[in-house]
Design a protein around this motif. Sequence first.
Motif, PDB file in Angstrom:
ATOM      1  N   LYS A  24     -13.654  41.827 -19.767  1.00 26.29           N
ATOM      2  CA  LYS A  24     -14.515  40.779 -19.184  1.00 26.29           C
ATOM      3  C   LYS A  24     -13.662  39.546 -18.909  1.00 26.29           C
ATOM      4  CE  LYS A  24     -18.585  42.467 -21.643  1.00 26.29           C
ATOM      5  NZ  LYS A  24     -19.670  42.136 -22.585  1.00 26.29           N
ATOM      6  N   LYS A  47     -16.713  37.255 -15.159  1.00 30.01           N
ATOM      7  CA  LYS A  47     -17.609  36.147 -15.483  1.00 30.01           C
ATOM      8  C   LYS A  47     -18.236  35.564 -14.228  1.00 30.01           C
ATOM      9  CE  LYS A  47     -17.663  31.752 -17.957  1.00 30.01           C
ATOM     10  NZ  LYS A  47     -16.865  30.748 -18.700  1.00 30.01           N
ATOM     11  N   ARG A  52     -20.777  37.960 -12.956  1.00 26.18           N
ATOM     12  CA  ARG A  52     -21.943  37.982 -13.842  1.00 26.18           C
ATOM     13  C   ARG A  52     -22.833  36.766 -13.589  1.00 26.18           C
ATOM     14  NH1 ARG A  52     -23.389  40.156 -18.911  1.00 26.18           N
ATOM     15  NH2 ARG A  52     -25.553  39.478 -19.260  1.00 26.18           N
ATOM     16  N   GLU A  53     -22.209  35.619 -13.392  1.00 29.55           N
ATOM     17  CA  GLU A  53     -22.992  34.399 -13.135  1.00 29.55           C
ATOM     18  C   GLU A  53     -23.758  34.508 -11.809  1.00 29.55           C
ATOM     19  OE1 GLU A  53     -20.112  31.326 -13.272  1.00 29.55           O
ATOM     20  OE2 GLU A  53     -20.063  31.223 -15.479  1.00 29.55           O
TER      21      GLU A  53
END
Length: 366
Positions: free
Chosen positions: A192, A197, A200-201
């Motif tokens: 990750k 990140k 994912r956001e």
Amino acid sequence: MLQKFFIFCSGADSDILDTCSKGEQNKYAGIGATVFFTAVMAFIASGYALYTVFDNVYTAIFFGFIWGLLIFNLDRYIVSTIKKRDNKWSEIAQATPRIILALIIAIVISKPLELKIFQKEIDQVLLEEKNQMTLANKEQLALQYSPKIESLNQEIKSLKADIASKEAETNALYDTYISEAEGTAGTGLLGKGPVYKEKREKHDAYLAELKLLKENNGQKIAALEDQIATLNADYNTKVGDTQPVIDGFDGLMARINALDKLPWLPSFFIFLLFLAIETAPIIAKLLAPKGEYDYKTEEAESVVAVWVNQKVAQRKLLMSTDAEMNQGIYEDLKSEEELYNYKKKKAGEVLRLQADSFYKTQTKGL
């Protein structure tokens, strides 16, 4: 007693007929019986026809009885006014207007009874027509609501399509960041990292937007579905309100129109039957030879005609004789000197009175 009643129905002169033979009396009793039973049939037919209109037994009986009396009076008049003559063509010419009237009466009498006789067949035709009218009524009412309901359904589809599109985009982002974490796509690095990140956001932002979109569009869809339900309820209400009108489509005119859609031959034979009944008294009088009653009636009418002509001639002679006598009297009075002087004196008095009145009127004016 019954024979006398039927003789009365025939319109014959009972005093003259009492002096005739039994055969002659039976003939006119038969004619009267035909007139009577024709009136009875007219009463039954009109009573049924009026019952289909008013749906009340007492009203139908009352007006049916009045109609029966009218037909009885017309038939009795028609039969009683046909006089036997030495010329058959003259008799036919005399009876022609009455036969035409009998034809009209036969039509009026037979039609209601045809409605009763063919009631089951007419009900079947009316049922089919009512079903067609029900379907046509629903289609016509649907034309008022279908465009609105279709428009609302399109809006619902559009709102659901927006949700599906957003959901597909969110799911795609989910697959992207999961693949990035697994190292099967994107940078190809397991774990990750910063790219994970970031993806994912982005997915979480889309997921929040999807949740908000579902809430907003869900409220809009619910409101649109409420409008559709209201429109469907209004449609069903109007269908229910108009259905009794269709169910009540079985009046006299509707039944006559339904009867016209059935095969014409049975109705035609019923009409011929009533035409034969209605014209039977007239035809019987035309075909029957000149009988004892006809001769005695002609004799009684000739006695009256001669007596009236004698009275008229006597009055004319009396008037002419009186005029001649007055002429002679006034001629004789011209030579009476005493009468002349008396009238001269009275004329002078009248002139003096006129002069005095004129003088007084002129004096008042001054």
